[in-house]
Enzyme design. Structure first.
Site, mmCIF file in Angstrom:
data_model
loop_
_atom_site.group_PDB
_atom_site.id
_atom_site.type_symbol
_atom_site.label_atom_id
_atom_site.label_comp_id
_atom_site.label_asym_id
_atom_site.label_seq_id
_atom_site.Cartn_x
_atom_site.Cartn_y
_atom_site.Cartn_z
ATOM 1 N N PRO A 127 0.825 -1.221 0.000
ATOM 2 C CA PRO A 127 0.000 0.000 0.000
ATOM 3 C C PRO A 127 0.855 1.264 0.000
ATOM 4 C CG PRO A 127 -0.801 -1.581 1.625
ATOM 5 C CD PRO A 127 0.515 -2.104 1.135
ATOM 6 N N HIS A 128 0.244 2.343 -0.510
ATOM 7 C CA HIS A 128 0.847 3.682 -0.504
ATOM 8 C C HIS A 128 2.149 3.733 -1.305
ATOM 9 C CE1 HIS A 128 -2.093 4.044 2.649
ATOM 10 N NE2 HIS A 128 -1.388 3.271 3.473
ATOM 11 N N ARG A 129 2.291 2.815 -2.257
ATOM 12 C CA ARG A 129 3.491 2.724 -3.097
ATOM 13 C C ARG A 129 4.759 2.448 -2.294
ATOM 14 N NH1 ARG A 129 2.950 3.566 -8.209
ATOM 15 N NH2 ARG A 129 5.193 3.952 -8.458
ATOM 16 N N LEU A 130 4.590 1.905 -1.103
ATOM 17 C CA LEU A 130 5.745 1.518 -0.289
ATOM 18 C C LEU A 130 6.091 0.059 -0.594
ATOM 19 C CD1 LEU A 130 4.805 3.251 3.091
ATOM 20 C CD2 LEU A 130 6.268 4.106 1.239
ATOM 21 N N HIS A 131 6.344 -0.197 -1.862
ATOM 22 C CA HIS A 131 6.556 -1.561 -2.328
ATOM 23 C C HIS A 131 7.837 -2.154 -1.746
ATOM 24 C CE1 HIS A 131 3.490 -0.228 -5.006
ATOM 25 N NE2 HIS A 131 4.294 0.509 -5.740
#
Length: 204
Positions: free
Chosen positions: A181-185
């Site tokens: 989530p939230h581009r916190l890959h």
């Protein structure tokens, strides 16, 4: 159990990218409706111009990742000029991808023969009929060549064409990307020095 859960439980060695790859591929085979072994193969030609296309993974072990092709094709010409390649597996349903970079070697004639013998007969005939990557006069011309090849072999064993074989990408880098989530890959990169792999996390 997912690969992530298995790793957290210590069931997968997080220092071993091949074990992690095998686990992710097994999950992809269970989840992907079509061609979980599909991978993008990127090459460069003698002038340094890149090219990418989708091929199918036909075998993997600790030596590398194997695919087969017409060795008179554009990709084969690229690999002959500069024997390095990059692979990309993207499993959209799992929101995962794996990037692999490495050097190229050819598989043995015996290994290519063994794999070719497992292909459907029409695929074997097609390997003879197609001058891959070269200009085609018409679809009717290709169909006529296919029929001529079928007559030539006349129901007998179809031998592997001399211009058809396999390549192995011998990895020096493998990166596992997991959607978060939230581009916190999560990005975990493995790099190889000799026979040893080192792992590090990368910023997404």
């Amino acid at each position: 159990m997912t690969a992530d859960a298995a790793m957290a439980a210590g069931m997968i060695d997080e220092t071993d990218p091949h074990a992690l790859f095998d686990s992710w591929l097994a999950e992809a085979r269970a989840a992907e409706a079509n061609d979980p072994e599909a991978m993008t193969l990127a090459t460069v030609d003698v002038g340094g111009r890149p090219s990418a296309r989708t091929v199918l993974l036909k075998g993997q072990d600790r030596r590398g990742f194997v695919f087969y092709t017409n060795q008179q094709s554009r990709k084969a010409a690229d690999l002959g000029a500069d024997p390095v390649a990059a692979l990309l597996f993207h499993w959209k349903s799992l929101r995962r991808q794996i990037r692999i970079e490495g050097s190229i070697s050819r598989v043995s004639a015996e290994q290519a023969d063994a794999y070719f013998a497992t292909r459907p007969r029409d695929s074997q005939l097609g390997a003879w009929a197609s001058d891959q990557s070269r200009p085609l006069l018409s679809e009717a011309h290709l169909a006529a060549r296919f029929q001529a090849i079928a007559v030539r072999f006349n129901g007998g064993v179809v031998a592997r064409p001399p211009h058809w074989g396999g390549y192995r990408v011998e990895p020096v880098s493998m990166e596992f990307w997991l959607d978060r989530p939230h581009r916190l890959h999560q990005r975990r990169q493995f790099t190889r020095t000799g026979d040893r792999w080192e792992s590090t996390l990368l910023y997404p």
